[in-house]
Design an enzyme around this catalytic site. Structure first.
Site, PDB file in Angstrom:
ATOM      1  N   ASP A 258       0.923  -1.051   0.042  1.00 55.92           N
ATOM      2  CA  ASP A 258      -0.194  -0.086  -0.101  1.00 55.92           C
ATOM      3  C   ASP A 258       0.922   1.284   0.131  1.00 55.92           C
ATOM      4  O   ASP A 258       2.062   1.074   0.196  1.00 55.92           O
ATOM      5  CB  ASP A 258      -1.035  -0.029   1.135  1.00 55.92           C
ATOM      6  CG  ASP A 258      -2.164   1.060   1.076  1.00 55.92           C
ATOM      7  OD1 ASP A 258      -1.935   1.607   0.042  1.00 55.92           O
ATOM      8  OD2 ASP A 258      -3.136   0.902   1.670  1.00 55.92           O
TER       9      ASP A 258
HETATM   10  C1  BGC Z   1      -5.022   3.290  -0.074  1.00 61.79           C
HETATM   11  C2  BGC Z   1      -4.727   2.283  -1.161  1.00 61.79           C
HETATM   12  C3  BGC Z   1      -4.814   3.088  -2.553  1.00 61.79           C
HETATM   13  C4  BGC Z   1      -3.218   3.670  -2.483  1.00 61.79           C
HETATM   14  C5  BGC Z   1      -3.081   4.661  -3.617  1.00 61.79           C
HETATM   15  C6  BGC Z   1      -3.653   4.308  -0.344  1.00 61.79           C
HETATM   16  O1  BGC Z   1      -3.951   5.324   0.528  1.00 61.79           O
HETATM   17  O2  BGC Z   1      -4.922   2.683   1.123  1.00 61.79           O
HETATM   18  O3  BGC Z   1      -6.252   1.665  -1.079  1.00 61.79           O
HETATM   19  O4  BGC Z   1      -4.784   2.027  -3.617  1.00 61.79           O
HETATM   20  O5  BGC Z   1      -3.611   4.684  -1.257  1.00 61.79           O
HETATM   21  O6  BGC Z   1      -3.965   5.605  -3.875  1.00 61.79           O
END
Ligand code: BGC
Length: 731
Positions: A258
């Site tokens: 993530d």
């Molecule tokens: C989120 C993810 C997301 C990523 C990219 C993170 O804050 O938890 O779900 O894919 O950001 O935007």
């Protein structure tokens, strides 16, 4: 050729090597071929290129939310990774599909698959290689948790099926899907510091379950989450990434972090993470792979073989999806909407759940005058996309807030859609576009029916909205909705409450008003909000959604709430209806509940089983031992539309394990089917039960085991409206 390909897979990763001995299914052959290509390519790559393929280029440095290095020697592009679970974030001309929770609420596998396919087509159209979805974590054990709406609800079976359909849909368009967030990321508060601990059995039977289905569906990538697991960062957790995902589930794809969920260079590499995103922190600093990974490999803190394994997994996924030829360049401005709004409308509509309809006020029977009341009946007057990532709750609700949102090209708000339809039928509409109770009561007075709208919103923890830091602070409607309803219902004895919400809200206060004759649970609709509602209110569509979660009477009833520190998942297997059943708590509206304008009768159950007791012992395939996914029991039942109008019914199968199994929830969903039936028509529901669906995770043996004894099965219209009983014995 195939033998050579299989050898390539055998050498690819020890965990995945058993594939080489297996009788191959087409998907396995496809993986084998992809691994063969990946191995050939790997041999040509420079060390720099290898590092680039597994490292993000840094936050804000490419066209997408995530971008890797490219590799000229093999014509490998800078991979574009883009959110998200309901469509393409930061793009100009895309569809805002109905969120996943609404898709789950349809219980319609065809619509869910089509939704996935269309999202995949839009991703490919704008040149996105990896679509960052679907979501199976949060699973949704905590009703107030901020991101539950990005996923399919707290039942692992329903979520698992929805993951399979969505992933197969996305990947059928040639786009890599990404199952996220892995794992135990059940709330937003403290998500980047807290540790989640869960017992092994609960891990398997609830949280890992839908990820196993995702791997079974050949998902290309999995995103490790922000939280810790048993004190170790998820993106460093050998037990989660290597042991569970790669060894036990035979996952052939790659694990991507993530965004900024990585904490150490060697720890995550050796734990089983295969790609870091976005490659730096959100200030462009704290780079942990790239050059740092290079030196870690030089110093042998990370083996060269581990680096090759990462690269091979990433390349194999790219080849698996056929992205090595003719893939479009990234263009966030491309108009890729096609006819996809039809799916957006169908999911929004068929996910609507009719909770209460006293005196059959609905569908509307040509009233002279109706009232439409509430601030969510119109589009946010500040503008359609006034708040970045939808970080405000003003006007009609389409989705929650955070990274899992898209910019709307349009939003059909309730009043606009109702008014257009009412005009055609000569129905007068009085309108109060605010949450002011006095104005609402005035609009309601003298109308034959008053529709009053309330909402509840939530989202991702990096944005706070009206004091809610991602997770909801309470389960009441926002903007003093209970008071608005009370004032409207006092002014009009035929009041119908329409709820747009990210998840369950408490309805007790609303139901105390004698004027409230109906509740339409319109869920979280995406861009087709008003149109979907009109279809149901005016009877063009007979409501056919069912609740994908329980609506309790008090916040305490769920037995799980947002915690302040670490979460040790003390509730174990007992979440949502499993908890209500176990504790004999009466819900307000149970999991699987939903009314229709017609009635359905259930008859003629038949049960057959070939199941044998003991552990699944089959060859490891993506998703686990092959025999775990074999059909071992079939239950059929006749469903008859016994009413006057056409409709659709979601027939549900619940299974109770024999007493020889360790203590198991009283009943668990293990099948469902939506049948579209004309008035008077009968149809047969068929539930094919997989070995997995009647197994428990045996912690001692570390295997899925079918217990001996009598399994009870029940088929019905909800988890508490079970109409037919049967049984089969495994001996
Ligand atoms: C989120 C993810 C997301 C990523 C990219 C993170 O804050 O938890 O779900 O894919 O950001 O935007």
């Amino acid at each position: 050729m195939l033998a050579k390909a299989l050898t390539a897979v055998v050498t690819a990763a020890a965990a995945f090597s058993q594939l080489g001995q297996a009788q191959t299914t087409p998907a396995d052959e496809k993986w084998a071929a992809a691994y063969e290509k990946a191995n050939t390519a790997l041999a040509r790559l420079s060390q720099n290129e290898k590092i680039g393929i597994v490292s993000g280029v840094g936050w804000g440095k490419g066209a997408c939310v995530g971008n890797t290095g490219s590799a000229g020697s093999i014509n490998y592009p800078s991979l574009c990774l883009q959110d998200g679970p309901l469509g393409l974030r930061h793009a100009r001309s895309v569809t805002a599909f109905a969120p996943a929770i609404q898709a789950a609420s349809t219980w319609d596998v065809e619509l869910i698959r089509q939704r996935g396919q269309y999202m995949g087509e839009e991703a490919k159209g704008i040149g996105v290689h990896v679509l960052l979805g679907p979501v199976a974590g949060a699973l949704g054990k905590i009703p107030a948790a901020g991101r539950n709406w990005e996923a399919f609800g707290p039942d692992p079976y329903l979520t698992g099926i929805a993951m399979i359909e969505t992933i197969e849909g996305i990947q059928s368009a040639g786009v890599q899907a990404c199952a996220k967030h892995y794992i135990l990321n059940e709330q937003e508060r403290n998500r980047e510091t807290m540790s989640s601990s869960v017992d092994d059995r609960t891990m398997h039977e609830l949280y890992l379950w839908p990820f196993a289905d995702s791997v079974k569906a050949n998902v290309a990538s999995v995103m490790c989450s922000y939280n810790k697991i048993n004190g170790t960062w998820a993106c460093e957790s050998q037990s989660a990434m290597q042991k569970l995902l790669k060894d036990e589930l035979g996952f052939p794809g790659y694990v991507v972090s993530d965004w900024n969920a990585q904490h150490t260079t060697a720890g995550s590499a050796n734990g089983g993470m295969d790609m870091t995103m976005p490659g730096s922190d959100f200030d462009g600093r704290n780079i942990l792979w790239g050059p740092q990974l290079q030196s870690a490999v030089q110093q042998n803190a990370v083996s060269a073989a581990r680096l090759d394994d990462m690269v091979r997994r990433v390349l194999a996924s790219w080849y698996y999806l056929g992205q090595d030829s003719g893939y479009p360049q990234v263009n966030m401005n491309a108009n890729v909407q096609g006819n996809h709004k039809e799916n957006a409308r169908a999911v929004a509509r068929d996910g609507i759940v009719l909770l209460k309809n006293d005196g059959n006020l609905l569908p509307l029977k040509k009233p002279a005058k109706i009232a439409v009341i509430g601030s969510s009946t119109v589009v946010n007057s500040d503008g359609l996309n006034a708040c970045p990532d939808r970080g405000c709750n003003k006007g009609a609700l389409a989705m929650g807030w955070g990274s899992g949102t898209v910019d709307l090209t349009y939003l059909v708000a309730p009043h606009e859609a109702i008014k257009a339809r009412a005009d055609k039928e000569g129905i007068q509409v009085s309108h109060s576009p605010s949450d002011d109770g006095g104005a609402g009561a005035q609009a309601a007075q003298g109308a034959d029916i008053a529709f009053v709208f309330v909402t509840a919103d939530s989202g991702e923890g990096y944005i706070e909205v009206e004091g809610h830091g991602g997770d909801r602070n309470h389960l009441d409607p926002w903007h003093d909705g209970n008071r608005l309803v009370q004032q409207v219902a006092a002014a009009n004895p035929n009041t119908i409450v329409v709820v747009h919400s990210v998840g369950p809200i408490l309805l007790e206060s609303i139901l105390q008003n004698t004027g409230v004759k109906g509740i339409v649970w319109a869920g979280l609709p995406g861009q087709e909000n008003g149109n979907a509602l009109v279809d149901v209110l005016f009877g063009d569509t007979n409501p056919n959604g069912k609740l994908p979660y329980t609506i309790g009477k008090r916040a305490e009833d769920w037995g799980a709430a947002v915690v302040n520190g670490d979460d040790n998942f003390r509730e174990g297997l007992y979440i949502d209806y499993r908890h209500f059943d176990k504790q004999s708590i009466e819900p307000r509206y149970e999991f699987g509940f939903g009314l229709s304008y017609t009635t359905f009768e259930y008859s003629d159950i038949s049960v057959s089983s070939t199941a044998t007791p003991g552990p699944a012992t089959g060859t490891l395939k993506p998703g686990g031992p092959e025999d775990l996914y074999e059909i071992v029991a079939t239950i059929t039942a006749t469903i008859t539309n016994s009413g006057e109008v056409d409709g659709a019914e979601v027939a549900q199968l619940y299974v109770t394990y024999p007493s020889s199994a360790p203590e198991t929830p009283p009943k668990q969903l293990r099948g469902f089917q939506k049948l579209k039936l004309k008035a008077g028509e009968a149809g047969e529901a068929t539930f094919n039960v997989r070995r997995k669906d009647i197994s428990f995770w045996d912690v001692g043996q570390q295997k899925w085991v079918v217990p001996e004894g009598e399994f009870k099965v029940a088929v019905g219209a909800s988890s508490r409206d079970l109409r037919l009983d049967g049984a089969f014995t495994v001996a």
